[in-house]
Scaffold this active site. Sequence first.
Site, PDB file in Angstrom:
ATOM      1  N   HIS A 101      -4.438 -44.844  -7.823  1.00  0.00           N
ATOM      2  CA  HIS A 101      -4.859 -46.092  -7.167  1.00  0.00           C
ATOM      3  C   HIS A 101      -4.239 -46.173  -5.781  1.00  0.00           C
ATOM      4  CE1 HIS A 101      -1.101 -46.839  -9.352  1.00  0.00           C
ATOM      5  NE2 HIS A 101      -0.801 -47.678  -8.372  1.00  0.00           N
ATOM      6  N   HIS A 103      -2.803 -48.858  -2.922  1.00  0.00           N
ATOM      7  CA  HIS A 103      -2.349 -50.216  -2.610  1.00  0.00           C
ATOM      8  C   HIS A 103      -2.832 -50.595  -1.220  1.00  0.00           C
ATOM      9  CE1 HIS A 103       0.910 -50.643  -5.728  1.00  0.00           C
ATOM     10  NE2 HIS A 103       0.796 -49.323  -5.722  1.00  0.00           N
TER      11      HIS A 103
HETATM   12  P1  5GP Z   1       2.390 -48.090  -8.746  1.00  0.00           P
HETATM   13  O1  5GP Z   1       3.849 -48.376  -8.785  1.00  0.00           O
HETATM   14  O2  5GP Z   1       1.924 -47.322  -9.962  1.00  0.00           O
HETATM   15  O3  5GP Z   1       1.921 -47.472  -7.458  1.00  0.00           O
HETATM   16  O4  5GP Z   1       1.681 -49.500  -8.757  1.00  0.00           O
HETATM   17  C1  5GP Z   1       1.269 -50.143  -9.905  1.00  0.00           C
HETATM   18  C2  5GP Z   1       0.967 -51.585  -9.514  1.00  0.00           C
HETATM   19  O5  5GP Z   1       0.196 -52.152 -10.545  1.00  0.00           O
HETATM   20  C3  5GP Z   1       2.221 -52.449  -9.353  1.00  0.00           C
HETATM   21  O6  5GP Z   1       2.266 -52.962  -8.033  1.00  0.00           O
HETATM   22  C4  5GP Z   1       2.046 -53.548 -10.395  1.00  0.00           C
HETATM   23  O7  5GP Z   1       2.426 -54.816  -9.933  1.00  0.00           O
HETATM   24  C5  5GP Z   1       0.556 -53.493 -10.707  1.00  0.00           C
HETATM   25  N1  5GP Z   1       0.227 -53.830 -12.075  1.00  0.00           N
HETATM   26  C6  5GP Z   1       0.835 -53.369 -13.202  1.00  0.00           C
HETATM   27  N2  5GP Z   1       0.224 -53.872 -14.285  1.00  0.00           N
HETATM   28  C7  5GP Z   1      -0.779 -54.658 -13.840  1.00  0.00           C
HETATM   29  C8  5GP Z   1      -1.761 -55.458 -14.505  1.00  0.00           C
HETATM   30  O8  5GP Z   1      -1.829 -55.560 -15.721  1.00  0.00           O
HETATM   31  N3  5GP Z   1      -2.639 -56.120 -13.707  1.00  0.00           N
HETATM   32  C9  5GP Z   1      -2.598 -56.034 -12.349  1.00  0.00           C
HETATM   33  N4  5GP Z   1      -3.518 -56.731 -11.663  1.00  0.00           N
HETATM   34  N5  5GP Z   1      -1.693 -55.294 -11.692  1.00  0.00           N
HETATM   35  C10 5GP Z   1      -0.787 -54.617 -12.430  1.00  0.00           C
END
Ligand code: 5GP
Length: 139
Positions: A101, A103
């Site tokens: 994903h 951001h």
């Molecule tokens: P990563 O650290 O993997 O790049 O980012 C994962 C992101 O997903 C985090 O910023 C976290 O806040 C978001 N996130 C985790 N679980 C959920 C969820 O159930 N719903 C939403 N909308 N965001 C989530």
Amino acid sequence: MNSSDCIFCRIVNNELPCFKVYEDSDFIAFLDIRPANRGHCLIVPKKHYENLLDFDEELLNKMMPVVKKVASAVKKATKADAFNILLNNGKEAGQEVNHVHIHLIPRFKGDQVNISWGRREMSNKELEETTSSIKRELE
Ligand code: 5GP
Ligand code: ZN
């Protein structure tokens, strides 16, 4: 990991709720549940790929135009001055959800969001060696 264990697959399959801002046949974008700033979105392929290196090339080509489209709307809607786009690839890089994903983080003048890294000095020898080893892998 299969898709029933993956939070983002469950969101894609409507098994978990989200605040969805965009959807097409390949991608969805929704608000991050713990945003760095107002309007922080995640752009997510509907199909499960763990990270960038697994990701399908054709979808990868389609992803950046979606990021641009959503970024433009988010910037206008939030009246942001700027934005960061970010992909955490792998645990040590901060990836918590193993479904690739991007951001999209709106930025406002004077906000306290901290997206930075320390700068280190590196000798020309080290820079040269690093360049050679990367180029060898690219050959
Ligand atoms: P990563 O650290 O993997 O790049 O980012 C994962 C992101 O997903 C985090 O910023 C976290 O806040 C978001 N996130 C985790 N679980 C959920 C969820 O159930 N719903 C939403 N909308 N965001 C989530
Ligand atoms: Zn998934």
